[in-house]
Design a protein around this motif. Structure first.
Motif, short mmCIF file in Angstrom:
data_model
loop_
_atom_site.label_atom_id
_atom_site.label_comp_id
_atom_site.label_asym_id
_atom_site.label_seq_id
_atom_site.Cartn_x
_atom_site.Cartn_y
_atom_site.Cartn_z
N UNK A 192 13.49 56.75 -29.40
CA UNK A 192 12.02 56.67 -29.52
C UNK A 192 11.36 58.05 -29.45
N UNK A 193 11.82 58.90 -28.52
CA UNK A 193 11.23 60.23 -28.39
C UNK A 193 11.48 61.07 -29.65
N UNK A 194 12.70 60.96 -30.18
CA UNK A 194 13.02 61.69 -31.40
C UNK A 194 12.20 61.18 -32.58
N UNK A 195 11.98 59.86 -32.61
CA UNK A 195 11.18 59.28 -33.69
C UNK A 195 9.74 59.80 -33.62
N UNK A 196 9.19 59.88 -32.41
CA UNK A 196 7.85 60.42 -32.23
C UNK A 196 7.75 61.86 -32.69
N UNK A 197 8.76 62.67 -32.34
CA UNK A 197 8.76 64.07 -32.77
C UNK A 197 8.93 64.19 -34.28
N UNK A 198 9.76 63.30 -34.83
CA UNK A 198 9.97 63.30 -36.28
C UNK A 198 8.68 62.95 -37.01
N UNK A 276 13.95 67.16 -35.08
CA UNK A 276 14.88 66.92 -33.96
C UNK A 276 16.34 67.02 -34.43
N UNK A 277 17.20 67.51 -33.54
CA UNK A 277 18.61 67.67 -33.88
C UNK A 277 19.26 66.35 -34.26
N UNK A 278 18.86 65.28 -33.55
CA UNK A 278 19.44 63.96 -33.87
C UNK A 278 19.05 63.52 -35.27
N UNK A 279 17.81 63.81 -35.66
CA UNK A 279 17.36 63.43 -37.00
C UNK A 279 18.09 64.26 -38.05
N UNK A 280 18.22 65.55 -37.77
CA UNK A 280 18.95 66.41 -38.71
C UNK A 280 20.39 65.91 -38.89
N UNK A 281 21.02 65.51 -37.78
CA UNK A 281 22.39 65.02 -37.86
C UNK A 281 22.47 63.74 -38.69
N UNK A 282 21.52 62.82 -38.46
CA UNK A 282 21.48 61.57 -39.22
C UNK A 282 21.30 61.84 -40.70
N UNK A 283 20.38 62.76 -41.03
CA UNK A 283 20.10 63.05 -42.44
C UNK A 283 21.27 63.77 -43.09
N UNK A 284 21.95 64.63 -42.34
CA UNK A 284 23.12 65.30 -42.89
C UNK A 284 24.24 64.29 -43.16
N UNK A 285 24.44 63.35 -42.21
CA UNK A 285 25.44 62.31 -42.41
C UNK A 285 25.07 61.42 -43.59
#
Length: 530
Positions: A192-198, A276-285
């Motif tokens: 949720x926090x990453x989604x808000x930052x995204x 966010x790093x988690x978003x970048x990782x998801x998009x790279x994958x």
């Protein structure tokens, strides 16, 4: 009527909108006839304009088409405008409506290519400042030669694609599954926090791009609809239009670039959020998975979409036809060569465009009210009482303020018509007419970024399916646009006051500009009269 029936009617009225909002709209509709009777048509018209702006400001509470449409219908029944005036305004803006219907739908068939290209840009550029500047400058460049609404449609499509990828992963859903990305109920708590930052990250990119469309659109004859209107009235060709605007538009462009850099550096006014790093990782994958699963058929589809994109750019840049008809050709070509021939599949492409097209048509009713009640006439008459130097600055500011609350195309139409008539009547000379035309064009394009209703591209972004996903409300757009509004408006005013006249004189001396006569305005008026 029983209590339960009254409740049912009230519940159905404007659907899931908050009760206070429904009550407010009902209050508007009941109050307007009394205002007309007690205070007259001019005050009633200003009240209706304010009410319509309120419905735009509350777009996330209720789509403005229904409440704004009710207010517009009432305005017609109250006699504040007529259906003939409304049709005239629709006729004047038919190209814009066709653009929305067909061009936005055409972009839908190129979304895979756009996501392919922009994913690599987004993941390849690690610096948020560099990425923001790229979004602003690319939007400005494309808007100068294509069209601001087309560019905005591209940006919206890209934004929805980016958001959908991470949102579905955050909810534990495969990105290819058809899932609702409008609700966060299924999003895991740790995401949720990453989604808000995204969301904040995407909001800033969308706003930089939207401002970029205004920065580029003001520069050239084809950038905005009112530019072409002004150029035709003044008999300016493409290069002459650019040169006449340059003393104002070029400083404003550099000012916009500096504002973009500073906002991302100091992370103020809603800007500065990083990916966010988690978003970048998801998009790279996601990118790796898409590349691995892409078949020859998929690759061919991307190639065909790219070729259609080349056709789109060439056709728009060379003005082979109106933008709407070019958009229709994009629909035909992109769907025919990518295997989309099912009627329902084609119908999905119009889902984004048609609600906004209907809303814009309702907006023309409000414009018709302004026209029939001559709400802007007293301002024009007052400005003509000033000396010539003050008139240029006054027209710039008046057009800016009125465009922020109304429609910049309509404001430009009214004001250009007035100064043309003043020139024909001998109230002003041709030199003053040309300077005032520059002031009107820059005034309707630059300060109007203050509100979403000032620019069609901004309003399109606000009412798009992307806005609620990234929590981009009317007031948030106003706040995020405020730094740009203040700096660009001031620099534009300085350009109008101190750069425009001497720079124009210098260009005359060097033979870069043509001297035009009042007689040209008279002959154009005879040939173009209704």
């Amino acid at each position: 009527m029983s209590y339960n029936v009254r409740n049912a009617i009230f519940d159905n009225f404007l659907g899931n909108a908050p009760d206070w909002y429904k009550t407010t709209i009902i209050g508007f509709l009941l109050l307007n006839p009394f205002i007309l009777y007690a205070l007259g048509p001019v005050i009633a018209s200003w009240v209706i304009v304010a009410e319509f702006i309120f419905t735009l400001a509350m777009a996330l509470k209720c789509y403005p088409l229904q409440p704004g449409g009710l207010i517009a219908i009432e305005a017609v029944f109250l006699g504040l405008t007529s259906t003939s005036t409304i049709m005239h305004k629709i006729d004047d803006n038919l190209e814009v409506l066709l653009l929305l219907i067909f061009m936005v739908a055409g972009i839908f068939f190129m979304k895979n290519l756009l996501l392919f290209l922009f994913s690599r840009i987004l993941l390849g550029i690690k610096s948020k400042r560099a990425l923001s500047l790229m979004f602003l400058l690319v939007s400005a460049f494309l808007s100068a030669f294509l069209d601001a609404l087309t560019v905005t449609a591209v940006v919206i499509s890209v934004g929805v694609g980016f958001y959908g990828i991470f949102h579905k992963v955050a909810a534990g859903i495969d990105y290819k599954d058809r899932a609702d990305i409008n609700t966060d109920e299924e999003v895991y708590e740790q995401h949720r926090a990453d989604l808000g930052q995204f969301r904040s990250f995407l909001r800033s990119l969308m706003m930089h791009a939207a401002v970029g469309t205004a920065l580029g659109g003001v520069c050239t004859l084809v950038g905005e609809p009112q530019n072409l209107l002004i150029a035709n009235t003044a008999s300016w060709e493409f290069t002459e239009f650019f040169l006449r605007m340059a003393p104002v538009t070029i400083p404003v462009l550099f000012a916009g670039i500096i504002v973009c850099y500073l906002l991302e550096t100091f992370k103020v006014m809603g800007y500065g959020a990083l990916l966010p790093d988690t978003v970048r990782k998801v998009m790279e994958e996601d990118q790796v998975n898409r590349d691995a699963k892409r078949t020859k058929k998929d690759n061919w589809n991307l190639v065909m979409q790219a070729l259609v994109g080349v056709w789109l750019i060439i056709a728009l840049a060379l003005h082979l036809s109106t933008v709407g008809l070019i958009g229709l050709s994009v629909i035909v070509l992109a769907s025919a060569f990518t295997g989309v021939i099912d009627e329902h599949a084609i119908g999905k492409s119009f889902e984004e465009a048609l609600p906004f097209t209907a809303l814009l048509t309702v907006f023309f009713v409000i414009v018709a009210v302004i026209f029939d009640q001559q709400l802007f006439t007293p301002i024009i008459q007052y400005i003509f009482t000033m000396d010539s130097d003050s008139q240029v600055a006054a027209f710039y500011m008046a057009n800016g303020v009125l465009s922020a609350i109304s429609d910049n195309v309509f404001v430009a139409t009214v004001y250009v018509g007035e100064i043309k008539q003043a020139a024909v009547n001998g109230v002003i000379n041709r030199e003053t007419f040309d300077l005032l035309s520059v002031a009107i064009n820059t005034g309707t394009n630059i300060p109007s970024v203050a509100t979403p209703n000032g620019q069609a591209a901004f309003l399109f972004l606000l009412t798009s399916g992307l806005a609620p996903l990234i929590r981009l409300s009317y007031m948030r757009m106003v706040v995020m646009a405020l730094p740009y509004t203040i700096v660009m408006t001031i620099i534009g005013l300085i350009g109008v006051l101190y750069f425009l006249k001497p720079a124009t004189a210098t260009m005359y001396e060097k033979g870069l500009l043509n001297h035009h006569s009042i007689e040209q305005l008279k002959s154009d008026g005879k040939s173009n009269s209704h």
